[in-house]
Design a protein around this motif. Sequence first.
Motif, short mmCIF file in Angstrom:
data_model
loop_
_atom_site.label_atom_id
_atom_site.label_comp_id
_atom_site.label_asym_id
_atom_site.label_seq_id
_atom_site.Cartn_x
_atom_site.Cartn_y
_atom_site.Cartn_z
N GLU A 30 4.01 -8.05 5.02
CA GLU A 30 5.27 -8.06 5.75
C GLU A 30 6.42 -7.26 5.11
N SER A 31 6.39 -7.06 3.80
CA SER A 31 7.56 -6.47 3.15
C SER A 31 7.83 -5.03 3.60
N ASP A 32 6.79 -4.22 3.74
CA ASP A 32 6.99 -2.84 4.19
C ASP A 32 7.55 -2.79 5.60
N TYR A 33 6.99 -3.64 6.47
CA TYR A 33 7.48 -3.69 7.85
C TYR A 33 8.94 -4.13 7.89
N GLU A 34 9.29 -5.09 7.04
CA GLU A 34 10.67 -5.57 6.99
C GLU A 34 11.63 -4.44 6.60
N GLU A 35 11.26 -3.66 5.60
CA GLU A 35 12.12 -2.55 5.16
C GLU A 35 12.28 -1.51 6.26
N LYS A 36 11.19 -1.19 6.96
CA LYS A 36 11.26 -0.21 8.04
C LYS A 36 12.13 -0.71 9.18
N GLN A 37 11.96 -1.98 9.54
CA GLN A 37 12.77 -2.55 10.62
C GLN A 37 14.24 -2.61 10.24
N LYS A 40 15.60 0.87 10.51
CA LYS A 40 15.66 1.28 11.91
C LYS A 40 16.85 0.63 12.62
#
Length: 269
Positions: A30-37, A40
Amino acid sequence: MKKVNVRTLSLLVCALTYLLLGAAIFDALESDYEEKQRAKLYKMRAEYTDKYNISTKDFDEIEMMSFELVPYNAGIQWKFAGAFYFCTTVITTIGYGHSSPRTVSGRLFCMFYALVGIPLSLVTYQAIGERLNTFMAYAVKHLKKCLRLKKTHVSQTELVLLGGGACNFVVFGGAWMFSYYESWDYLESFYYCVITLTTIGFGDFVALQRKNALQMDPAYVTLSLAFILVGLCVVSSSMNLLVLRLLTLNTEDELRDQAVQQAAQAHAD
């Protein structure tokens, strides 16, 4: 060291290891997705403030208003059907967070209602779970008799397997129902069912929040409430079986340890 103490220590170590393992896996997933979101959304926020010449303060107010409007956009929440749905999520400790009392009197009553309702629901589900286990044992025993099997005794392992099968039936059936009514894909519906019946209730997926369903679709409201109440009874039944099995193991170990101590004492005498 006694086997009971060894088992307790082993369970503690397993629980802590499970927590650490879960944290590591969620970090990886989840951490990579959190940073991208995050990047964004902040970029979109900057674009909107520049495009419409909105100050940061005004944008924050719009953002807060949008958040406040979410339950109202879903439809009327506090008429009887919606209030009954809310009460169900309170006493079952699911607590989706889709709506919450906003008046002082409502919040005071909610605290009192939860303090009384949660123990009541736990005792009720446990009692119903025990009755379900008794019924399953009775049904399996008579089925074995009809099949003319030599051993008609129903073991705890058989009941645990039956309880697991009943849980799977409720979850898979509920997932199909919610995917149909909510237009979620099946995995999302399955996820919602598991999170609901384990009373985690994150609130990222909440049923009855589309098209004013709480007021306009009484059949779906009834099915949703039945899923929660029946599903929790079935899960409670399975949990009772697992707890009973663990208690039986502990009791057997304690009796075995006592017998060894008595034999050693008798030998010493």
